[in-house]
Design a protein around this motif. Structure first.
Motif, PDB file in Angstrom:
ATOM      1  N   LEU A  46       8.419  -0.332  51.222  1.00 54.75           N
ATOM      2  CA  LEU A  46       7.232  -0.951  51.822  1.00 54.75           C
ATOM      3  C   LEU A  46       7.279  -2.462  51.621  1.00 54.75           C
ATOM      4  O   LEU A  46       7.031  -3.245  52.550  1.00 54.75           O
ATOM      5  CB  LEU A  46       5.969  -0.345  51.191  1.00 54.75           C
ATOM      6  CG  LEU A  46       4.616  -0.999  51.511  1.00 54.75           C
ATOM      7  CD1 LEU A  46       3.544   0.077  51.703  1.00 54.75           C
ATOM      8  CD2 LEU A  46       4.176  -1.971  50.425  1.00 54.75           C
ATOM      9  N   ARG A  81       2.255  -3.290  59.890  1.00 50.42           N
ATOM     10  CA  ARG A  81       1.701  -2.275  58.998  1.00 50.42           C
ATOM     11  C   ARG A  81       1.892  -0.878  59.573  1.00 50.42           C
ATOM     12  O   ARG A  81       2.282   0.057  58.864  1.00 50.42           O
ATOM     13  CB  ARG A  81       0.220  -2.567  58.780  1.00 50.42           C
ATOM     14  CG  ARG A  81      -0.516  -1.523  57.966  1.00 50.42           C
ATOM     15  CD  ARG A  81      -1.917  -1.985  57.631  1.00 50.42           C
ATOM     16  NE  ARG A  81      -2.667  -2.361  58.813  1.00 50.42           N
ATOM     17  CZ  ARG A  81      -3.300  -1.501  59.611  1.00 50.42           C
ATOM     18  NH1 ARG A  81      -3.260  -0.209  59.383  1.00 50.42           N
ATOM     19  NH2 ARG A  81      -3.973  -1.950  60.662  1.00 50.42           N
ATOM     20  N   ASP A 129       1.262  -5.433  46.783  1.00 47.11           N
ATOM     21  CA  ASP A 129       2.545  -6.130  46.912  1.00 47.11           C
ATOM     22  C   ASP A 129       2.323  -7.647  46.960  1.00 47.11           C
ATOM     23  O   ASP A 129       3.005  -8.404  46.264  1.00 47.11           O
ATOM     24  CB  ASP A 129       3.265  -5.632  48.170  1.00 47.11           C
ATOM     25  CG  ASP A 129       4.593  -6.331  48.372  1.00 47.11           C
ATOM     26  OD1 ASP A 129       5.426  -6.283  47.456  1.00 47.11           O
ATOM     27  OD2 ASP A 129       4.799  -6.941  49.441  1.00 47.11           O
ATOM     28  N   PHE A 154       7.607   2.374  47.461  1.00 46.61           N
ATOM     29  CA  PHE A 154       6.944   1.080  47.262  1.00 46.61           C
ATOM     30  C   PHE A 154       7.940  -0.067  47.466  1.00 46.61           C
ATOM     31  O   PHE A 154       7.599  -1.096  48.062  1.00 46.61           O
ATOM     32  CB  PHE A 154       6.297   1.007  45.869  1.00 46.61           C
ATOM     33  CG  PHE A 154       5.404  -0.186  45.686  1.00 46.61           C
ATOM     34  CD1 PHE A 154       4.268  -0.367  46.466  1.00 46.61           C
ATOM     35  CD2 PHE A 154       5.697  -1.147  44.733  1.00 46.61           C
ATOM     36  CE1 PHE A 154       3.442  -1.476  46.303  1.00 46.61           C
ATOM     37  CE2 PHE A 154       4.879  -2.256  44.555  1.00 46.61           C
ATOM     38  CZ  PHE A 154       3.756  -2.428  45.343  1.00 46.61           C
ATOM     39  N   TYR A 206       2.950  10.060  48.708  1.00 49.53           N
ATOM     40  CA  TYR A 206       2.368  10.546  47.449  1.00 49.53           C
ATOM     41  C   TYR A 206       1.358  11.671  47.649  1.00 49.53           C
ATOM     42  O   TYR A 206       1.257  12.584  46.865  1.00 49.53           O
ATOM     43  CB  TYR A 206       1.735   9.394  46.675  1.00 49.53           C
ATOM     44  CG  TYR A 206       2.650   8.197  46.579  1.00 49.53           C
ATOM     45  CD1 TYR A 206       3.897   8.318  45.965  1.00 49.53           C
ATOM     46  CD2 TYR A 206       2.296   6.976  47.129  1.00 49.53           C
ATOM     47  CE1 TYR A 206       4.763   7.232  45.897  1.00 49.53           C
ATOM     48  CE2 TYR A 206       3.153   5.891  47.056  1.00 49.53           C
ATOM     49  CZ  TYR A 206       4.383   6.018  46.439  1.00 49.53           C
ATOM     50  OH  TYR A 206       5.220   4.955  46.380  1.00 49.53           O
ATOM     51  N   ARG A 224       6.065 -16.419  50.288  1.00 45.35           N
ATOM     52  CA  ARG A 224       7.108 -15.668  50.987  1.00 45.35           C
ATOM     53  C   ARG A 224       7.969 -16.543  51.871  1.00 45.35           C
ATOM     54  O   ARG A 224       9.164 -16.290  52.031  1.00 45.35           O
ATOM     55  CB  ARG A 224       6.465 -14.621  51.914  1.00 45.35           C
ATOM     56  CG  ARG A 224       5.910 -13.424  51.230  1.00 45.35           C
ATOM     57  CD  ARG A 224       5.227 -12.532  52.278  1.00 45.35           C
ATOM     58  NE  ARG A 224       4.319 -11.600  51.641  1.00 45.35           N
ATOM     59  CZ  ARG A 224       4.684 -10.444  51.112  1.00 45.35           C
ATOM     60  NH1 ARG A 224       5.952 -10.087  51.136  1.00 45.35           N
ATOM     61  NH2 ARG A 224       3.795  -9.659  50.543  1.00 45.35           N
ATOM     62  N   LEU A 237      -4.354   4.002  51.853  1.00 40.71           N
ATOM     63  CA  LEU A 237      -3.486   3.877  50.686  1.00 40.71           C
ATOM     64  C   LEU A 237      -2.362   2.884  50.973  1.00 40.71           C
ATOM     65  O   LEU A 237      -2.012   2.043  50.129  1.00 40.71           O
ATOM     66  CB  LEU A 237      -2.916   5.248  50.313  1.00 40.71           C
ATOM     67  CG  LEU A 237      -1.910   5.262  49.163  1.00 40.71           C
ATOM     68  CD1 LEU A 237      -2.496   4.644  47.899  1.00 40.71           C
ATOM     69  CD2 LEU A 237      -1.446   6.687  48.876  1.00 40.71           C
ATOM     70  N   LYS A 238      -1.810   2.952  52.188  1.00 39.93           N
ATOM     71  CA  LYS A 238      -0.743   2.017  52.555  1.00 39.93           C
ATOM     72  C   LYS A 238      -1.265   0.571  52.513  1.00 39.93           C
ATOM     73  O   LYS A 238      -0.600  -0.334  52.000  1.00 39.93           O
ATOM     74  CB  LYS A 238      -0.238   2.361  53.964  1.00 39.93           C
ATOM     75  CG  LYS A 238       1.060   1.678  54.329  1.00 39.93           C
ATOM     76  CD  LYS A 238       1.228   1.539  55.815  1.00 39.93           C
ATOM     77  CE  LYS A 238       1.437   2.859  56.541  1.00 39.93           C
ATOM     78  NZ  LYS A 238       1.605   2.648  58.007  1.00 39.93           N
ATOM     79  N   LEU A 273      -1.518  -0.593  49.049  1.00 38.55           N
ATOM     80  CA  LEU A 273      -0.207  -0.909  48.452  1.00 38.55           C
ATOM     81  C   LEU A 273       0.340  -2.234  48.971  1.00 38.55           C
ATOM     82  O   LEU A 273       0.958  -2.993  48.217  1.00 38.55           O
ATOM     83  CB  LEU A 273       0.780   0.239  48.705  1.00 38.55           C
ATOM     84  CG  LEU A 273       0.394   1.558  48.018  1.00 38.55           C
ATOM     85  CD1 LEU A 273       1.409   2.642  48.354  1.00 38.55           C
ATOM     86  CD2 LEU A 273       0.255   1.392  46.504  1.00 38.55           C
ATOM     87  N   ILE A 274       0.085  -2.548  50.242  1.00 47.12           N
ATOM     88  CA  ILE A 274       0.493  -3.866  50.761  1.00 47.12           C
ATOM     89  C   ILE A 274      -0.297  -4.950  50.028  1.00 47.12           C
ATOM     90  O   ILE A 274       0.243  -5.993  49.641  1.00 47.12           O
ATOM     91  CB  ILE A 274       0.257  -3.961  52.288  1.00 47.12           C
ATOM     92  CG1 ILE A 274       1.148  -2.967  53.034  1.00 47.12           C
ATOM     93  CG2 ILE A 274       0.519  -5.379  52.778  1.00 47.12           C
ATOM     94  CD1 ILE A 274       0.848  -2.865  54.527  1.00 47.12           C
ATOM     95  N   ILE A 311       5.295   0.724  59.084  1.00 41.31           N
ATOM     96  CA  ILE A 311       5.690   1.212  57.754  1.00 41.31           C
ATOM     97  C   ILE A 311       5.325   2.697  57.663  1.00 41.31           C
ATOM     98  O   ILE A 311       4.218   3.087  58.032  1.00 41.31           O
ATOM     99  CB  ILE A 311       4.973   0.402  56.646  1.00 41.31           C
ATOM    100  CG1 ILE A 311       5.448  -1.063  56.692  1.00 41.31           C
ATOM    101  CG2 ILE A 311       5.218   1.009  55.261  1.00 41.31           C
ATOM    102  CD1 ILE A 311       4.746  -1.980  55.696  1.00 41.31           C
ATOM    103  N   PRO A 312       6.252   3.541  57.197  1.00 38.59           N
ATOM    104  CA  PRO A 312       5.942   4.980  57.116  1.00 38.59           C
ATOM    105  C   PRO A 312       4.743   5.243  56.194  1.00 38.59           C
ATOM    106  O   PRO A 312       4.410   4.414  55.350  1.00 38.59           O
ATOM    107  CB  PRO A 312       7.215   5.585  56.512  1.00 38.59           C
ATOM    108  CG  PRO A 312       8.274   4.554  56.629  1.00 38.59           C
ATOM    109  CD  PRO A 312       7.602   3.227  56.709  1.00 38.59           C
ATOM    110  N   GLN A 313       4.129   6.396  56.369  1.00 35.75           N
ATOM    111  CA  GLN A 313       2.990   6.768  55.517  1.00 35.75           C
ATOM    112  C   GLN A 313       3.465   6.979  54.075  1.00 35.75           C
ATOM    113  O   GLN A 313       4.590   7.437  53.844  1.00 35.75           O
ATOM    114  CB  GLN A 313       2.363   8.079  56.007  1.00 35.75           C
ATOM    115  CG  GLN A 313       1.731   7.986  57.384  1.00 35.75           C
ATOM    116  CD  GLN A 313       0.529   7.074  57.428  1.00 35.75           C
ATOM    117  OE1 GLN A 313       0.665   5.846  57.409  1.00 35.75           O
ATOM    118  NE2 GLN A 313      -0.652   7.629  57.488  1.00 35.75           N
ATOM    119  N   PRO A 314       2.609   6.683  53.098  1.00 37.24           N
ATOM    120  CA  PRO A 314       2.978   6.932  51.700  1.00 37.24           C
ATOM    121  C   PRO A 314       3.247   8.418  51.475  1.00 37.24           C
ATOM    122  O   PRO A 314       2.528   9.262  52.015  1.00 37.24           O
ATOM    123  CB  PRO A 314       1.735   6.498  50.922  1.00 37.24           C
ATOM    124  CG  PRO A 314       0.942   5.645  51.842  1.00 37.24           C
ATOM    125  CD  PRO A 314       1.260   6.099  53.224  1.00 37.24           C
TER     126      PRO A 314
END
Lengths: 255, 255
Positions: A224, B236, A183, A221, B244, B163, A175-176, A179-180, B239-242
């Motif tokens: 992240l 990656r 993004d 989000f 949700y 970016r 899921l992460k 989401l990246i 980054i903390p876990q989502p």
């Protein structure tokens, strides 16, 4: 535009879809593109749509009403399909039929009739399965070697998925990664945007569907997105300068 | 397929192009797509091409021979153009004329006649300028707010450029960003591949063009690719876990 990704890994299934639609940049709306077509102990079917909204909405409507079997005349519905393969066939037929009914008129108006769908879920004791359905009704199935499928604006967000996702990735990590991937896509294409709809289900029998809508300004989000930006910047600065044109910035002093 | 990027920043100009062409995946070849059309103290013009190779090659051939001015009949060549704007117009005419001569026959054969070019350089005391030329001969000019233009397979490699690149980026850093962008593209699209042709010139008057070909297995590019992969993976994981679906991996234990 749309971006949807479905990931089918050992731990289960993750689908993320945006909600932005547009008919020209001056006509941007919000429509749900991730739908739960069945959700019971015996049958879970989710679908994400991309392309011409009138066609994909009509196809979903047709699926709800049911389609006559071309041989027996019997009305077939997702709730009666005996396997996910049959579900994929049925969705393919609905999509193809709906598209065929309007494609000439749309082409005369120079409106694209391109459509595609992700369809995923489980029927009975089957394993979880994930399919990508094309406008002609044909489809491909997601396989272990490349455990994801995308529809819509797929390219901006694909490199990170190619690098990071494997069959063994955990559901939360998948899921992460999704989401990246969103993004990156949202930064490069205005026509893909929040809210984002998430859906996840574990691969074990009896697992239940979880879903969530990430709204604009969602703290996780946003965090992240910020962390990813900072980390990419840092990663880039850590890479040594290219050796090919050393001191090319000062070319005017050396030439 | 092709991927080419041109970056026009305060410090100068960077162009990177791949060399892979294909007519179907069973017919992959190597062709130079980055060309120096003029390179003297008074005039430097570089061009990168994408799309139908027969059209872009013919257009370059026509430019070498020169095109009659539609009003005066005089033969116009890049070496006589009085500004980069005139160069862009001339390249646009050559591309459009060449495409027009074959487009019907190609369409009958269901072969794409899509083409585009990046054209960059400097004439006399002008500043460096960078243009993207379309198949119809029209063009756009690169501007400070978005200091790069891409042709070909642009999407996989675009997020990192969006970016990282700004008007104030140094030439070497810009080249590094371009190479990271190529690394992402090469991973996701087989039809883009090394060798990569690089070209760079500083913005100061009197700066000279530098060029280099990165071959397969180039130590710096391989190291960049490896470092970028490791750093992305690390970023990656940081980054903390989502939040949700926390513990969705264990859904079978909690439901």
């Amino acid at each position: 535009m749309t971006y949807c990704i479905g990931m089918l890994i050992e731990a289960g299934l993750v689908i993320v879809a945006d909600t932005r639609t547009n008919a020209g940049v001056d006509n941007v709306s919000r429509y749900r593109k991730l739908h739960l077509l069945a959700n019971g102990p015996e049958r879970m079917v989710a679908a994400a749509t991309a392309g011409n909204l009138s066609i994909t909405q009509s196809a979903l409507g047709l699926l709800e009403e049911g389609l006559p079997n071309p041989e027996t005349g019997e009305i077939e519905k997702i709730e009666n399909a005996t396997s996910m393969y049959r579900v994929a066939q049925l969705v393919g037929r609905a999509l193809h039929q709906t598209r065929d009914a309007v494609i000439e008129a749309l082409e005369a108006d120079k409106v694209s009739a391109a459509v595609s769908m992700l369809v995923a879920g489980r029927v009975g004791n089957e394993r979880l399965r994930l399919f990508q359905i094309y406008g002609a009704g044909n489809f491909i199935e997601c396989q272990r070697d490349r455990p994801y499928l995308q529809i819509g604006e797929a390219k901006y967000g694909r490199p990170i998925v190619d690098r990071a996702l494997t069959w063994r990735t955990s559901l939360d990590e998948a899921l992460k990664i999704a989401l990246i991937s969103f993004d990156s896509t949202i930064r490069s294409n205005l026509a893909v945007g929040p809210p984002l709809d998430l859906l996840s289900i574990g691969s074990a029998a009896g697992s239940q569907v979880r879903h969530y809508r990430i709204e604009s300004g969602d703290p996780y989000f946003s965090d992240l997105s910020e962390r990813w930006s900072v980390a990419l910047n840092h990663a880039r600065l850590e890479i040594p300068q290219p050796p090919y044109f050393l001191s090319s910035d000062q070319v005017e002093e050396t030439d």
